[in-house]
Design a protein around this motif. Structure first.
Motif, PDB file in Angstrom:
ATOM      1  N   LEU A 150     -80.094 -34.808  35.771  1.00 13.90           N
ATOM      2  CA  LEU A 150     -79.748 -33.509  36.335  1.00 13.90           C
ATOM      3  C   LEU A 150     -79.539 -33.607  37.843  1.00 13.90           C
ATOM      4  O   LEU A 150     -79.337 -32.591  38.509  1.00 13.90           O
ATOM      5  CB  LEU A 150     -80.825 -32.475  35.994  1.00 13.90           C
ATOM      6  CG  LEU A 150     -80.903 -32.107  34.515  1.00 13.90           C
ATOM      7  CD1 LEU A 150     -82.051 -31.145  34.247  1.00 13.90           C
ATOM      8  CD2 LEU A 150     -79.587 -31.515  34.022  1.00 13.90           C
ATOM      9  N   LYS A 152     -77.141 -35.760  38.488  1.00 15.94           N
ATOM     10  CA  LYS A 152     -75.784 -36.300  38.324  1.00 15.94           C
ATOM     11  C   LYS A 152     -74.863 -35.331  37.585  1.00 15.94           C
ATOM     12  O   LYS A 152     -73.651 -35.489  37.601  1.00 15.94           O
ATOM     13  CB  LYS A 152     -75.838 -37.637  37.600  1.00 15.94           C
ATOM     14  CG  LYS A 152     -76.621 -38.687  38.386  1.00 15.94           C
ATOM     15  CD  LYS A 152     -76.410 -40.091  37.888  1.00 15.94           C
ATOM     16  CE  LYS A 152     -77.110 -41.092  38.789  1.00 15.94           C
ATOM     17  NZ  LYS A 152     -76.825 -42.490  38.443  1.00 15.94           N
ATOM     18  N   LYS A 153     -75.454 -34.331  36.932  1.00 20.45           N
ATOM     19  CA  LYS A 153     -74.676 -33.293  36.261  1.00 20.45           C
ATOM     20  C   LYS A 153     -75.479 -32.003  36.293  1.00 20.45           C
ATOM     21  O   LYS A 153     -76.696 -32.014  36.105  1.00 20.45           O
ATOM     22  CB  LYS A 153     -74.347 -33.681  34.814  1.00 20.45           C
ATOM     23  CG  LYS A 153     -75.550 -33.989  33.955  1.00 20.45           C
ATOM     24  CD  LYS A 153     -75.180 -34.367  32.518  1.00 20.45           C
ATOM     25  CE  LYS A 153     -74.729 -33.152  31.744  1.00 20.45           C
ATOM     26  NZ  LYS A 153     -74.528 -33.468  30.298  1.00 20.45           N
ATOM     27  N   ALA A 155     -76.668 -28.154  35.092  1.00 25.96           N
ATOM     28  CA  ALA A 155     -77.008 -27.532  33.816  1.00 25.96           C
ATOM     29  C   ALA A 155     -77.465 -26.108  34.091  1.00 25.96           C
ATOM     30  O   ALA A 155     -78.000 -25.811  35.170  1.00 25.96           O
ATOM     31  CB  ALA A 155     -78.100 -28.322  33.097  1.00 25.96           C
ATOM     32  N   CYS A 162     -81.785 -29.206  39.854  1.00 21.69           N
ATOM     33  CA  CYS A 162     -80.572 -30.011  40.016  1.00 21.69           C
ATOM     34  C   CYS A 162     -80.283 -30.261  41.494  1.00 21.69           C
ATOM     35  O   CYS A 162     -79.972 -31.392  41.891  1.00 21.69           O
ATOM     36  CB  CYS A 162     -79.377 -29.312  39.380  1.00 21.69           C
ATOM     37  SG  CYS A 162     -79.344 -29.347  37.580  1.00 21.69           S
ATOM     38  N   VAL A 220     -79.624 -29.785  28.570  1.00 18.51           N
ATOM     39  CA  VAL A 220     -78.671 -30.767  29.101  1.00 18.51           C
ATOM     40  C   VAL A 220     -77.516 -31.032  28.135  1.00 18.51           C
ATOM     41  O   VAL A 220     -76.748 -31.968  28.316  1.00 18.51           O
ATOM     42  CB  VAL A 220     -79.379 -32.095  29.468  1.00 18.51           C
ATOM     43  CG1 VAL A 220     -80.401 -31.859  30.551  1.00 18.51           C
ATOM     44  CG2 VAL A 220     -80.014 -32.756  28.256  1.00 18.51           C
ATOM     45  N   ASN A 255     -79.485 -44.881  36.135  1.00 15.72           N
ATOM     46  CA  ASN A 255     -79.623 -44.052  34.943  1.00 15.72           C
ATOM     47  C   ASN A 255     -80.540 -44.731  33.920  1.00 15.72           C
ATOM     48  O   ASN A 255     -80.362 -45.897  33.607  1.00 15.72           O
ATOM     49  CB  ASN A 255     -78.267 -43.835  34.275  1.00 15.72           C
ATOM     50  CG  ASN A 255     -77.325 -42.974  35.111  1.00 15.72           C
ATOM     51  OD1 ASN A 255     -77.661 -42.531  36.200  1.00 15.72           O
ATOM     52  ND2 ASN A 255     -76.132 -42.766  34.590  1.00 15.72           N
ATOM     53  N   CYS A 261     -75.384 -40.054  30.663  1.00 16.19           N
ATOM     54  CA  CYS A 261     -74.462 -40.084  31.802  1.00 16.19           C
ATOM     55  C   CYS A 261     -73.952 -41.511  31.974  1.00 16.19           C
ATOM     56  O   CYS A 261     -74.758 -42.423  32.176  1.00 16.19           O
ATOM     57  CB  CYS A 261     -75.165 -39.639  33.087  1.00 16.19           C
ATOM     58  SG  CYS A 261     -75.526 -37.885  33.159  1.00 16.19           S
ATOM     59  N   SER A 263     -71.458 -44.058  34.163  1.00 17.67           N
ATOM     60  CA  SER A 263     -70.744 -44.126  35.446  1.00 17.67           C
ATOM     61  C   SER A 263     -70.235 -45.539  35.672  1.00 17.67           C
ATOM     62  O   SER A 263     -70.646 -46.472  34.992  1.00 17.67           O
ATOM     63  CB  SER A 263     -71.663 -43.727  36.587  1.00 17.67           C
ATOM     64  OG  SER A 263     -72.793 -44.557  36.662  1.00 17.67           O
TER      65      SER A 263
END
Length: 263
Positions: A150, A152-153, A155, A162, A220, A255, A261, A263
């Motif tokens: 959270l 990295k993205k 929610a 976040c 998520v 990660n 996620c 990358s």
């Protein structure tokens, strides 16, 4: 300045260590042969002292230090006591963190401030005083912080969390650049759904199969069968990052999320 001695991980300080990920990290580092100072807030002091006894069963020195990582003077004193008790500081794990679920339009600003205070200000203060100690020692070091998937993205419902975890990534990258000449690496771990008390909720029963972590998975965007793991997977990453041979890894938010996620 004299030439630095070779970095050898001897002493670690882990914040938020009374339970969950912090506890697993402290135990793993003791198993790896490090002496460990463990920190948490006063309400968790009983569990913190139980952890110290477990750490000593590995034949390591261990000390419990009660402090609020959001308060500068307490962090400064925490680092000093760890060094006074254990002789030096080679590894800082700024793990302590809190969370709350609320939409931005309903956000209590005091809740926002407290989450950012612990999760970001607290990490910064741990980074600051650990870095100063390691620079003084002139032997390099390892500084590690807690980000999240959270970080990295985004929610819904967890904007403060976040924001704090995204910010930890930027802080980690910046400090990695600042400390490179001192042979101190700075990295973060970005966990996915880790089954600890933080991911146990009364709302679990309302999602998926009603299992531990199901509410967090829904948050998520995962279903009940989405990836989860115990805190030992984060402890394993930390165990690796603190080793001397990882000098070439810095500025990363790694990660550990079962592939949520990429990358």
């Amino acid at each position: 300045m004299a030439a630095p001695e070779a970095y050898v991980p001897r002493v670690a300080l882990v914040t938020g260590a009374a339970q969950g990920i912090g506890r697993a990290i402290a135990l793993r580092l003791a198993a790896d042969g490090l002496d460990v100072a463990v920190n948490d807030i006063p309400s968790n002091v009983g569990e913190l002292h139980k952890l110290v006894e477990e750490l000593r069963e590995y034949g390591r020195l261990a000390v419990a230090i009660v402090a609020d990582v959001a308060k500068e003077e307490e962090v400064k004193a925490m680092v000093k006591r760890a060094v006074d008790e254990l002789g030096e500081l080679n590894v800082m794990v700024a793990n302590a963190g809190i969370a709350a679920v609320t939409n931005v339009v309903d956000m209590d600003v005091d809740v926002w401030d407290r989450i950012l205070s612990v999760n970001l200000r607290g990490v910064m203060l741990c980074y600051k005083y650990a870095a100063a100690q390691m620079i003084e020692q002139n032997r390099g070091g390892r500084i590690i912080g807690a980000s999240s998937i959270l970080g990295k993205k985004g929610a819904p419902g967890v904007s403060a969390y976040c924001a704090s975890k995204f910010a930890v990534r930027g802080l980690t990258q910046s400090l990695a650049c600042e400390l490179a000449s001192h042979k101190i690496t700075v990295n973060a771990y970005a966990p996915g759904v880790i089954l600890t008390e933080m991911t146990r909720s009364k709302l679990d029963a309302k999602f998926g199969q009603g299992r531990h972590g199901d509410a967090t998975k829904a948050l998520v965007g995962l279903d009940s069968n989405g990836p989860d793991a115990g805190p030992e997977v984060i402890a394993s990453i930390v165990s690796y990052i603190v080793k001397p041979e990882t000098y070439f890894i810095t500025g990363q938010a790694i990660n550990v999320d079962g592939g949520v996620c990429l990358s």
